[in-house]
Every structure is written in C-alpha cells, then in structure tokens.
Design an enzyme around this catalytic site. Structure first.
Site, mmCIF file in Angstrom:
data_model
loop_
_atom_site.group_PDB
_atom_site.id
_atom_site.type_symbol
_atom_site.label_atom_id
_atom_site.label_comp_id
_atom_site.label_asym_id
_atom_site.label_seq_id
_atom_site.Cartn_x
_atom_site.Cartn_y
_atom_site.Cartn_z
ATOM 1 N N ALA A 149 0.816 -1.220 0.000
ATOM 2 C CA ALA A 149 0.000 0.000 0.000
ATOM 3 C C ALA A 149 0.849 1.269 0.000
ATOM 4 O O ALA A 149 0.316 2.364 0.145
ATOM 5 C CB ALA A 149 -0.926 -0.005 1.217
ATOM 6 N N GLY A 174 -3.213 -2.627 5.742
ATOM 7 C CA GLY A 174 -3.301 -2.623 7.199
ATOM 8 C C GLY A 174 -4.601 -3.234 7.675
ATOM 9 O O GLY A 174 -5.480 -3.600 6.895
ATOM 10 N N ALA A 234 3.812 -8.744 1.393
ATOM 11 C CA ALA A 234 4.775 -7.858 0.727
ATOM 12 C C ALA A 234 6.184 -8.454 0.694
ATOM 13 O O ALA A 234 7.181 -7.793 0.992
ATOM 14 C CB ALA A 234 4.779 -6.469 1.360
ATOM 15 N N ASP A 255 -5.514 -11.209 11.900
ATOM 16 C CA ASP A 255 -6.818 -10.535 11.948
ATOM 17 C C ASP A 255 -7.913 -11.315 11.235
ATOM 18 O O ASP A 255 -9.027 -10.831 11.074
ATOM 19 C CB ASP A 255 -6.715 -9.125 11.352
ATOM 20 C CG ASP A 255 -6.277 -9.129 9.890
ATOM 21 O OD1 ASP A 255 -5.925 -10.212 9.367
ATOM 22 O OD2 ASP A 255 -6.286 -8.050 9.267
ATOM 23 N N GLY A 256 -7.564 -12.551 10.789
ATOM 24 C CA GLY A 256 -8.531 -13.344 10.042
ATOM 25 C C GLY A 256 -8.643 -12.941 8.590
ATOM 26 O O GLY A 256 -9.451 -13.515 7.836
ATOM 27 N N HIS A 298 5.728 -7.996 8.996
ATOM 28 C CA HIS A 298 4.508 -8.737 8.615
ATOM 29 C C HIS A 298 4.771 -9.892 7.623
ATOM 30 O O HIS A 298 4.543 -9.788 6.444
ATOM 31 C CB HIS A 298 3.374 -7.827 8.153
ATOM 32 C CG HIS A 298 3.692 -6.777 7.124
ATOM 33 N ND1 HIS A 298 4.392 -7.030 5.968
ATOM 34 C CD2 HIS A 298 3.340 -5.466 7.088
ATOM 35 C CE1 HIS A 298 4.469 -5.922 5.270
ATOM 36 N NE2 HIS A 298 3.849 -4.950 5.917
ATOM 37 N N ASP A 344 -0.859 -4.011 13.030
ATOM 38 C CA ASP A 344 -0.749 -3.273 11.762
ATOM 39 C C ASP A 344 -2.024 -2.456 11.528
ATOM 40 O O ASP A 344 -2.493 -2.300 10.396
ATOM 41 C CB ASP A 344 -0.481 -4.212 10.582
ATOM 42 C CG ASP A 344 0.064 -3.473 9.363
ATOM 43 O OD1 ASP A 344 0.597 -2.367 9.523
ATOM 44 O OD2 ASP A 344 -0.077 -3.992 8.232
ATOM 45 N N ARG A 349 13.064 -23.831 -3.929
ATOM 46 C CA ARG A 349 14.469 -23.653 -4.307
ATOM 47 C C ARG A 349 15.066 -22.359 -3.760
ATOM 48 O O ARG A 349 16.280 -22.271 -3.586
ATOM 49 C CB ARG A 349 14.624 -23.720 -5.831
ATOM 50 C CG ARG A 349 14.642 -25.171 -6.329
ATOM 51 C CD ARG A 349 15.114 -25.284 -7.756
ATOM 52 N NE ARG A 349 14.082 -24.869 -8.699
ATOM 53 C CZ ARG A 349 13.113 -25.648 -9.144
ATOM 54 N NH1 ARG A 349 13.040 -26.916 -8.730
ATOM 55 N NH2 ARG A 349 12.217 -25.209 -10.008
#
Length: 397
Positions: free
Chosen positions: A149, A321, A230, A260-261, A226, A285, A237
């Site tokens: 983001a 987030g 990202a 957070d599911g 996190h 986050d 490999r």
C-alpha cells in the site's frame, strides 16, 4: 503508627510467569513487581492494599510494534496535530490491554518525516495512555515490486547507506525500529549503521532471496515485517525472507505476523509458529479505521476505503493494514493455531520485548520488572483492567 509499606497485593489470581499459568499472588511496589519472600521474611511487611482478583488471569501488558494509527488518527498523515493524535491512540489502546507501542510511519514524502518524527517522542505510559517506545519507520527504503500500500513515487534506495537514512528521516532520536528491503543498493551498509546506533532493523516489503535476507541478518537486522505480506512467496528452491524462519543464522530472527482473520490464512499462521516458535510476534498493523465503522480513511499519502472491516487502498483490492486491535488478534491466533494460551499471550508480550531488547524490564511478570499488566477474564479473555507501573489506567465498565 506503622509507616505504609507501599505494597499492593493481588490475591485469588492466576498469573503467567515463565511460560506457565500458575495460581499465585502478584505483589507490586513503586511501579515494579516484587518478590513476596523478600517482603515476608526480610522486610516483614504487609500489603497496604489487597485486590481480590476473583480468579482472573493476570498477564504482562501487550506490546504492539507495528500500528499505523486508530480512532481516526493516522501517524503518517496528521502532521499538524500529531502529538494530539498519538495521545488519543495511546489512551484508546489501554482498553485493549496494550501498555506499550511503536507508532508506525509508512512511506511518505521527505518533509513529513521532518515535521512528524520530532513530535512523536518516547514517553512513559500512565493514565494518559500506553508507553510510546519509539517510532517504527516502515519505508521509504523498500522494494518497488513489493510496495503493497506504499506510494511508489516516494520509495527510495539507501544508496549512501546510513547517510541516505539520515538525509531522509533527519534526527533518529525518537526511532526504535526501521523496516528496510535488504536487496536495495546501500541497504546492508544502512542496516549495519542503524544497528550500531542501537536501532533495531526489520527486513520487509522486499523481493530479497534467502541469501540476501541472511546478509541483512548478518549486518544486524533481527526482525521480519509482517511475514508473508509484501515479500516473495515461499519457493522450495529459494524460500526468500520466509526461509529465515528456518535459516542457520547466528541470532534469533523475530517476525511480525498479522492475525486478523484477513491478512494471513490460519494454515500459514500454523506453519509459521511451528517452524519458529520463539520468533513469532503478533502485530495489529492497525490503521486509522481501528475502533471506527467502515468508511473513508488515510494511510500516509494514500486514501483508504474500509468495507466490512477490510481496509483497501481506495479504488483497489490492495490490503493496507488491519482494523483489528491486538487483544482480538491474540484470540484469533489462538483459535487458528490451537496453540496454548500461554504461547498466544507471549507472542504479544515476551516476544516483542525480546525483539526490541527491552525484555530486561518488560514482557514478563518477573520480580524487578515493570508492573505493566492486564487482568483478563479467564474464559473470554476480555480485558477487565489495564495497569502501567502498578497504577490502574483502564477498567472495563
């Protein structure tokens, strides 16, 4: 008349200590946890105040090392009234058991760092709000290919190492943690320089191979930002940064994970915690929409739309987030992984304290430690009260 001892005793409680939940009283004095044997047998003192905890569970205060804002406040955007914003969020966090946190700034234009960073000062917590441990700077030294983001026009390479870092951020006095993509030109020198200054470094928003990640760890980084989000997906490999969980590095690698599911599938949570148990850190986050209904918000220079609790960069399906607070993340994580309650709590207390190097005073209920703790309902795990330095700073209604 006998002088007051300054002691408070919590009786009829279960406490989390040394990885086990035990039935034991908790004694505090002058903002610290004290050894009752010293009190009884050496000092021969009694408690001034005894709190009947009614079989509640007492655990260390939660520590959130990645939080972008909440309750309408975005730490990266609201540069004119950032002090008030930090105060507002730190006060609201008490209801969620968070006693310490790292306000997080995402990739922003250079002048934002000069305006905002001097205003987010490290501060001891209390009734006014949770302790501010220092700022987590997430960007702009990240991979364009894994920007998530983050706004691409502000993303930079730290080509001159630590010098580039200082040019963009200005003073680092209020900074505790910086996220960097280790494969960027100059990144390894920047990581070494920051580590030598006592600032922790996380690897993230990165296309790094495992070998590049390992080089970052060798230079002083000890965290991953996190996990799974990202970064390159796991490949047999070249497992990329995810491979650091099972890498033969000289130091423990810690990793933030969003439970957070939404951001991380339950199976991915289970894989992570079974691969590297000691390193797992629950992070919220959370963005400005934390604690508020769906609608339009911001994360730094980006507009955000929140729909059914999911935060997206406006006009896209790019997650930006979470809207979930850390106390709920602990419950979600425990349910998803079927781990012990002790482990789920330590992932939001002891593990972040270790990663930041503050586990000599926070993250445990050991004797001599800061009396930062949360009293939870033993079954629902709802926050009943929050305490900082031995003072009650929040009590549920």
């Amino acid at each position: 008349m006998k002088a007051k001892s300054g002691l408070t005793r919590f009786s009829n409680c279960y406490i989390l200590r040394d990885g086990n939940i035990i039935k034991e009283d908790l004694w505090i004095r002058n903002g610290k946890i004290v050894n009752p044997e010293q009190v009884f047998y050496v000092e021969q003192e009694e408690a001034d105040i005894t709190v009947n905890s009614e079989d509640s569970l007492i655990v260390p205060g939660f520590i959130d090392i990645q939080i972008n804002g909440g309750w309408g406040v975005d730490f990266s955007y609201d540069s004119e009234n950032v002090e008030e914003g930090v105060k507002k969020v730190s006060k609201q966090l008490l209801a969620h058991g968070v006693t310490s946190f790292c306000p997080t700034m995402v990739t922003s234009e250079k002048d934002k760092y000069y305006k905002i960073l001097p205003k987010i000062q490290k501060r001891q917590g209390g009734e006014h709000g949770a302790t501010v441990l220092g700022v987590h700077l997430e960007g702009p030294f990240i991979s364009l290919a894994k920007k998530g983001a983050h706004k691409d026009e502000y993303i930079l390479n730290p080509e001159k190492g630590l010098e580039s870092i200082k040019e963009v951020y200005g003073s680092l006095d209020n900074v505790i943690l910086v996220t960097i993509a280790p494969e960027l030109p100059g990144a390894l020198d920047a990581i070494r320089g920051l580590s030598n200054m006592g600032i922790k470094v996380a690897l993230g928003h990165s296309s790094a191979s495992l070998a590049q990640g390992e080089e970052g760890i060798k230079k002083g980084a000890n965290l991953i930002t996190h996990l799974f989000n990202a970064m390159l997906p796991f490949h047999h490999r070249d497992p990329g940064l995810v491979g650091l969980l099972a890498s033969k590095t000289d130091r423990q690698v810690y990793y933030g994970i969003i439970s957070d599911g939404i951001h991380t599938h339950p199976a991915a949570l289970r894989i992570a915690c079974r691969t590297n148990q000691e390193g797992l850190i629950l992070v919220s986050d959370a963005v400005a929409a934390q604690g508020l209904p769906d609608g339009a918000y911001r994360i730094g220079p980006q507009a955000v739309n929140v729909n059914e609790g999911r935060a997206y960069v406006a006009g896209t399906k790019t997650l930006c987030g979470s809207t979930t607070a850390l106390d709920q993340s602990i419950k979600t994580f425990k349910e998803a992984t079927e781990c012990s309650l002790e482990y789920a709590i330590e992932a939001a207390t002891l593990h972040p304290a270790k990663a930041l190097g503050i586990d000599d005073r926070k993250g445990k209920l050991n004797f001599g430690f800061d009396a930062d703790f949360v009293i939870l309902h033993p079954k629902s795990l709802n926050v009943l009260s929050t305490w900082i330095a031995g003072e009650c700073v929040y009590r549920s209604s």
